[in-house]
Write a protein that holds these residues in place. Structure first.
Motif, short mmCIF file in Angstrom:
data_model
loop_
_atom_site.label_atom_id
_atom_site.label_comp_id
_atom_site.label_asym_id
_atom_site.label_seq_id
_atom_site.Cartn_x
_atom_site.Cartn_y
_atom_site.Cartn_z
N ILE A 2 -13.01 0.04 -6.37
CA ILE A 2 -12.79 -0.65 -7.65
C ILE A 2 -13.70 -0.05 -8.72
O ILE A 2 -14.87 0.29 -8.46
CB ILE A 2 -13.07 -2.16 -7.50
N ASN A 3 -13.18 0.07 -9.93
CA ASN A 3 -13.98 0.58 -11.06
C ASN A 3 -14.86 -0.54 -11.61
O ASN A 3 -14.61 -1.08 -12.71
CB ASN A 3 -13.05 1.12 -12.15
N PHE A 4 -15.90 -0.88 -10.88
CA PHE A 4 -16.76 -1.99 -11.26
C PHE A 4 -17.46 -1.73 -12.60
O PHE A 4 -17.67 -2.66 -13.38
CB PHE A 4 -17.81 -2.26 -10.17
N TYR A 5 -17.81 -0.47 -12.85
CA TYR A 5 -18.50 -0.17 -14.11
C TYR A 5 -17.64 -0.58 -15.30
O TYR A 5 -18.13 -1.20 -16.26
CB TYR A 5 -18.83 1.33 -14.18
N PHE A 6 -16.34 -0.26 -15.26
CA PHE A 6 -15.44 -0.64 -16.35
C PHE A 6 -15.35 -2.15 -16.46
O PHE A 6 -15.39 -2.70 -17.58
CB PHE A 6 -14.06 -0.04 -16.11
N LEU A 41 -4.66 6.56 -0.58
CA LEU A 41 -4.29 5.35 0.15
C LEU A 41 -2.78 5.16 0.11
O LEU A 41 -2.16 4.86 1.15
CB LEU A 41 -5.00 4.14 -0.47
N ARG A 42 -2.18 5.37 -1.05
CA ARG A 42 -0.72 5.18 -1.19
C ARG A 42 0.04 6.10 -0.26
O ARG A 42 1.06 5.71 0.34
CB ARG A 42 -0.32 5.43 -2.65
N GLU A 43 -0.44 7.32 -0.11
CA GLU A 43 0.23 8.29 0.76
C GLU A 43 0.18 7.89 2.23
O GLU A 43 1.02 8.33 3.02
CB GLU A 43 -0.41 9.67 0.58
N GLN A 44 -0.78 7.05 2.59
CA GLN A 44 -0.98 6.67 3.99
C GLN A 44 -0.26 5.38 4.38
O GLN A 44 -0.33 4.94 5.52
CB GLN A 44 -2.48 6.53 4.28
N ILE A 45 0.44 4.76 3.44
CA ILE A 45 1.10 3.49 3.74
C ILE A 45 2.35 3.74 4.59
O ILE A 45 3.24 4.49 4.18
CB ILE A 45 1.49 2.75 2.45
N PRO A 46 2.44 3.14 5.76
CA PRO A 46 3.64 3.29 6.58
C PRO A 46 4.76 2.39 6.08
O PRO A 46 4.54 1.51 5.24
CB PRO A 46 3.15 2.83 7.96
N GLU A 47 5.96 2.58 6.58
CA GLU A 47 7.03 1.64 6.30
C GLU A 47 6.79 0.38 7.13
O GLU A 47 6.63 0.45 8.35
CB GLU A 47 8.40 2.24 6.65
N LEU A 48 6.73 -0.76 6.47
CA LEU A 48 6.40 -2.01 7.14
C LEU A 48 7.64 -2.61 7.81
O LEU A 48 8.76 -2.45 7.32
CB LEU A 48 5.80 -3.01 6.15
N LYS A 75 -9.72 -0.24 4.31
CA LYS A 75 -10.90 -1.07 4.57
C LYS A 75 -11.78 -1.14 3.32
O LYS A 75 -12.33 -2.20 2.98
CB LYS A 75 -11.69 -0.49 5.74
N GLU A 76 -11.89 -0.03 2.60
CA GLU A 76 -12.73 0.01 1.41
C GLU A 76 -12.21 -0.93 0.32
O GLU A 76 -12.98 -1.70 -0.27
CB GLU A 76 -12.82 1.44 0.87
N ILE A 77 -10.91 -0.88 0.03
CA ILE A 77 -10.39 -1.76 -1.02
C ILE A 77 -10.44 -3.22 -0.56
O ILE A 77 -10.73 -4.12 -1.36
CB ILE A 77 -8.96 -1.35 -1.45
N TYR A 78 -10.22 -3.46 0.72
CA TYR A 78 -10.32 -4.82 1.27
C TYR A 78 -11.73 -5.37 1.05
O TYR A 78 -11.90 -6.52 0.60
CB TYR A 78 -9.97 -4.78 2.75
#
Length: 258
Positions: A2-6, A41-48, A75-78
């Protein structure tokens, strides 16, 4: 991630927008995350494959609650979303003592596949396990790369008190923070995404603690449109009662975080 600074640099401006936006409090934050990390992360999303439990009120909507197990970036965004630093930001902009559910019950990674839709609804108000946790905010991070208006899937919001409505675009790396209450209807119309491209988002929820229950606990309340079948309209009126009976017999899927 997350862009916490912004967020922290602009928290006064963001607070004013959240509190004054109409038809009810909401906030759009673009470039919410580090773009390069979120693209990976988007590239790693499987078909659910786990279909939503919203039955007739949602179409082709798939979910994964425990998305953090998909890899380090998930895990990082979570962890960022449930961090004290983010809780502090949410509390500031809302002027309430707000915190993200650390176990993300009812949330997760969502995919809307071909012709997906989600009827207008009010979310459950009190947490399924922590009975004095009141659902204060929805946090929706959109992962729709190259999104176009023609793809549809806008987040639709409507205030039950005034009838005023708005449609919000859902491009990549946009977070929408939306107030939850007895009047905060939301959903999305049938999508028109290209083949193999899905309406994708990460959803999590923020709460406040109530010493005493201020509302009667409820499950999701559905508001299908006027073009819906009579069966769907009748089912919507009795949905709360049917879910309560189901939960007594078989337990709550949301409480189990499935």
């Amino acid at each position: 991630m997350i862009n916490f600074y912004f967020l922290e640099k602009n928290r006064e401006k963001l607070r004013l927008k959240y509190l004054t936006n109409k038809p009810f409090s909401y906030l759009i934050i673009d470039d919410f995350c580090d773009t390069n990390k979120l693209l990976k992360l988007r590239e790693q999303i499987p078909e659910l494959e786990n279909k939503s439990r919203d039955y007739m009120f949602a179409n082709n909507k798939f979910e994964k609650s425990n998305y953090k197990e998909l890899g380090p970036l998930f895990k990082e965004i979570y962890e960022d979303l449930r961090s004290e630093r983010f809780n502090s930001f949410l509390s500031y902009i809302s002027s309430k003592d707000v915190f993200v559910d650390p176990k993300n019950h009812g949330g997760g990674l969502h995919q809307g596949k071909k012709n997906s839709f989600l009827d207008m609804h009010l979310d459950f108000n009190y947490h399924p396990l922590e009975k004095n946790w009141f659902r204060q905010m929805n946090l929706l991070l959109y992962l729709n790369t190259d999104w176009k208006e023609d793809y549809k899937g806008h987040l639709k919001i409507e205030d039950l008190r005034s009838g005023k409505k708005k449609e919000l675009g859902v491009p990549f790396n946009r977070l929408i923070i939306q107030e939850c209450g007895t009047y905060t209807l939301h959903g999305y119309d049938m999508t028109n995404f290209p083949k193999g491209n899905y309406r994708t988002s990460i959803a999590t929820y923020a709460y406040t603690r109530h010493r005493n229950l201020m509302e009667k606990p409820r499950t999701t309340d559905w508001f299908p449109d006027n073009n819906s079948s009579l069966f769907k309209k009748i089912s919507a009126k009795h949905y709360n009662r049917m879910v309560q009976i189901k939960n007594k017999l078989f337990g709550s899927g949301t409480a189990k975080n499935q």
